[in-house]
Design a protein around this motif. Structure first.
Motif, PDB file in Angstrom:
ATOM      1  N   ALA A 160       0.820  -1.155   0.142  1.00  0.00           N
ATOM      2  CA  ALA A 160      -0.165   0.015   0.004  1.00  0.00           C
ATOM      3  C   ALA A 160       0.727   1.096   0.089  1.00  0.00           C
ATOM      4  N   GLY A 161       0.404   2.442  -0.394  1.00  0.00           N
ATOM      5  CA  GLY A 161       1.088   3.507  -0.354  1.00  0.00           C
ATOM      6  C   GLY A 161       1.298   4.265   0.961  1.00  0.00           C
ATOM      7  N   MET A 162       2.487   4.795   1.119  1.00  0.00           N
ATOM      8  CA  MET A 162       3.068   5.434   2.379  1.00  0.00           C
ATOM      9  C   MET A 162       1.977   6.500   2.579  1.00  0.00           C
ATOM     10  N   LEU A 163       1.852   7.085   3.860  1.00  0.00           N
ATOM     11  CA  LEU A 163       0.870   8.187   4.046  1.00  0.00           C
ATOM     12  C   LEU A 163       1.310   9.186   4.841  1.00  0.00           C
ATOM     13  N   ALA A 164       0.765  10.300   4.465  1.00  0.00           N
ATOM     14  CA  ALA A 164       1.259  11.542   5.254  1.00  0.00           C
ATOM     15  C   ALA A 164       0.247  11.568   6.458  1.00  0.00           C
ATOM     16  N   VAL A 165       0.961  11.899   7.813  1.00  0.00           N
ATOM     17  CA  VAL A 165       0.036  12.131   8.895  1.00  0.00           C
ATOM     18  C   VAL A 165       0.405  13.349   9.460  1.00  0.00           C
ATOM     19  N   MET A 166      -0.678  14.264  10.024  1.00  0.00           N
ATOM     20  CA  MET A 166      -0.603  15.440  10.441  1.00  0.00           C
ATOM     21  C   MET A 166      -1.277  15.616  11.599  1.00  0.00           C
ATOM     22  N   PRO A 167      -1.167  16.885  12.457  1.00  0.00           N
ATOM     23  CA  PRO A 167      -2.033  16.933  13.821  1.00  0.00           C
ATOM     24  C   PRO A 167      -3.367  17.442  13.128  1.00  0.00           C
TER      25      PRO A 167
ATOM     26  N   ALA B 153       5.398   4.453  14.899  1.00  0.00           N
ATOM     27  CA  ALA B 153       4.753   4.684  16.096  1.00  0.00           C
ATOM     28  C   ALA B 153       5.212   5.808  17.021  1.00  0.00           C
ATOM     29  N   SER B 154       6.292   5.982  17.087  1.00  0.00           N
ATOM     30  CA  SER B 154       6.954   6.974  17.856  1.00  0.00           C
ATOM     31  C   SER B 154       6.605   8.432  16.751  1.00  0.00           C
ATOM     32  N   ILE B 155       6.852   8.170  15.712  1.00  0.00           N
ATOM     33  CA  ILE B 155       6.754   9.573  14.737  1.00  0.00           C
ATOM     34  C   ILE B 155       5.195   9.942  14.996  1.00  0.00           C
ATOM     35  N   CYS B 156       4.286   9.048  14.800  1.00  0.00           N
ATOM     36  CA  CYS B 156       2.890   9.463  14.855  1.00  0.00           C
ATOM     37  C   CYS B 156       2.628   9.846  16.342  1.00  0.00           C
ATOM     38  N   GLU B 157       3.204   9.481  17.261  1.00  0.00           N
ATOM     39  CA  GLU B 157       2.921   9.869  18.740  1.00  0.00           C
ATOM     40  C   GLU B 157       3.367  11.565  18.863  1.00  0.00           C
ATOM     41  N   MET B 158       4.802  11.891  17.991  1.00  0.00           N
ATOM     42  CA  MET B 158       5.057  13.185  17.967  1.00  0.00           C
ATOM     43  C   MET B 158       4.151  13.980  17.092  1.00  0.00           C
ATOM     44  N   VAL B 159       3.742  13.449  16.030  1.00  0.00           N
ATOM     45  CA  VAL B 159       2.824  14.252  15.327  1.00  0.00           C
ATOM     46  C   VAL B 159       1.585  14.430  15.978  1.00  0.00           C
ATOM     47  N   ALA B 160       0.839  13.704  16.766  1.00  0.00           N
ATOM     48  CA  ALA B 160      -0.350  13.702  17.524  1.00  0.00           C
ATOM     49  C   ALA B 160      -0.107  14.839  18.564  1.00  0.00           C
TER      50      ALA B 160
ATOM     51  N   SER C 147       4.499  14.285   9.090  1.00  0.00           N
ATOM     52  CA  SER C 147       5.665  13.274   8.583  1.00  0.00           C
ATOM     53  C   SER C 147       4.925  12.234   7.580  1.00  0.00           C
ATOM     54  N   ILE C 148       5.812  11.365   7.202  1.00  0.00           N
ATOM     55  CA  ILE C 148       5.266  10.216   5.990  1.00  0.00           C
ATOM     56  C   ILE C 148       5.748   9.061   6.665  1.00  0.00           C
ATOM     57  N   VAL C 149       4.823   8.142   6.745  1.00  0.00           N
ATOM     58  CA  VAL C 149       4.993   6.742   7.437  1.00  0.00           C
ATOM     59  C   VAL C 149       4.395   5.739   6.783  1.00  0.00           C
TER      60      VAL C 149
ATOM     61  N   VAL D  75       0.154   1.000   7.605  1.00  0.00           N
ATOM     62  CA  VAL D  75      -0.542   0.334   8.707  1.00  0.00           C
ATOM     63  C   VAL D  75      -0.439   1.091  10.002  1.00  0.00           C
ATOM     64  N   THR D  76       0.750   1.702  10.329  1.00  0.00           N
ATOM     65  CA  THR D  76       0.880   2.446  11.647  1.00  0.00           C
ATOM     66  C   THR D  76      -0.074   3.785  11.301  1.00  0.00           C
ATOM     67  N   ALA D  77       0.074   4.343  10.184  1.00  0.00           N
ATOM     68  CA  ALA D  77      -0.734   5.574   9.948  1.00  0.00           C
ATOM     69  C   ALA D  77      -2.147   5.394  10.087  1.00  0.00           C
TER      70      ALA D  77
END
Length: 302
Positions: A167-174, A229-236, A242-244, A247-249
């Protein structure tokens, strides 16, 4: 209750396990090779699963055969008890599963699958090891693990590697971020944005850098981490975007803690299934993989 199980069949099974050859087992039991082959075939028919893999003149026990052999050696008395063990193995009431998985799958995805699996098959013991993708490869090469899940560009002669999901990588943002109005993000959208990057030693980092370079985008890297997961926690927490891996995103997006958007152009990410090359997957492992496939499908339907 199993039918037609005889003491002679169990003797033949035990002899083949211990000698590794049908001809040698025939010599031990003072009979002929066709007779041993017939007893093993009848036992497999009665059990409902394969006991041996045939490779030329040699035979190799399946995981189910090894589980049965442990009981035969421990007791080798009473056909009723051995019949019960065969039924337990056949009906998934007895067995174990040892899994190694990359953190992106081992922190949430695989535990969810395991919970569903043991609810259906409460007699099976499942062990999960969270390791880096390279460590997962090493674990599977030892032939002691049943299944591995990783993201790799390398192979090992003792490991079968095959794609299980892409699957494609996903952008995550607050939540509430200015880019939330966009349905998909392009490289230029990241220019000068506070950005949380994967560590430089992670293979996907170079692919993300290449994606950003397509528009000469220069995000401001404010932090780095090895795990999605650590990146997504900081984004949250509002530290940046970020781009992760997907599955985690997706899990963080479903939790409502971050916003998730696809990328244009797509940046594919592949999850690999690893299997020990020197033995076939057990029936228990095959059943678990069915649930993994279903979980991937349903996770990305939402």
């Amino acid at each position: 209750m199993l039918q037609r199980l005889t003491h002679r069949q169990i003797e033949a099974f035990r002899a083949v396990i211990e000698t590794g050859k049908v001809t040698a087992a025939a010599d031990v039991l003072g009979t002929t090779q066709p007779s041993i082959s017939k007893m093993i075939s009848d036992l497999e028919y009665t059990a409902g699963f394969d006991l041996f893999e045939r490779r030329g003149r040699q035979v190799f026990p399946t995981p189910e055969a090894l589980a049965l052999y442990e009981e035969v050696e421990r007791s080798f008395v009473g056909m009723a008890e051995i019949s019960r063990v065969i039924e337990d193995i056949r009906d998934f009431r007895k067995g174990s599963l040892l899994i190694a998985g990359m953190p992106a799958l081992a922190l949430k995805f695989l535990p969810d699958v395991i919970a569903e699996f043991i609810a259906e098959e409460p007699g099976i013991t499942v062990s999960l090891r969270a390791r880096s993708s390279q460590a997962v490869l090493r674990h599977l090469s030892s032939q002691q693990f049943d299944l591995g899940f990783a993201a790799l560009d390398t192979d090992h002669p003792a490991v079968i590697r095959e794609p299980t999901f892409t699957a494609g990588m996903l952008a995550v943002m607050p939540i509430g971020h200015d880019l939330a109005q966009k349905r998909a993000l392009e490289p230029q959208d990241f220019d000068q944005q506070p950005f949380i990057a994967l560590g430089a030693e992670i293979g996907t980092r170079s692919e993300t850098d290449l994606f950003l370079s397509k528009a000469s985008a220069r995000p401001r890297i404010v932090a780095e981490a090895q795990l999605s997961a650590s990146i997504c926690e900081m984004v949250a927490a509002g530290a940046g975007i970020s781009i992760v891996e997907p599955v985690t995103a997706t899990y963080f997006g479903l939790s409502g803690r971050v916003l998730v958007r696809p990328l244009i152009p797509e940046q594919p990410f592949r999850y690999d299934l690893l299997l020990p090359a020197l033995r076939k997957p057990s029936r228990v492992a095959s059943r678990f993989l069915e649930l993994v496939e279903h979980k991937f499908a349903t996770l990305f339907e939402k």
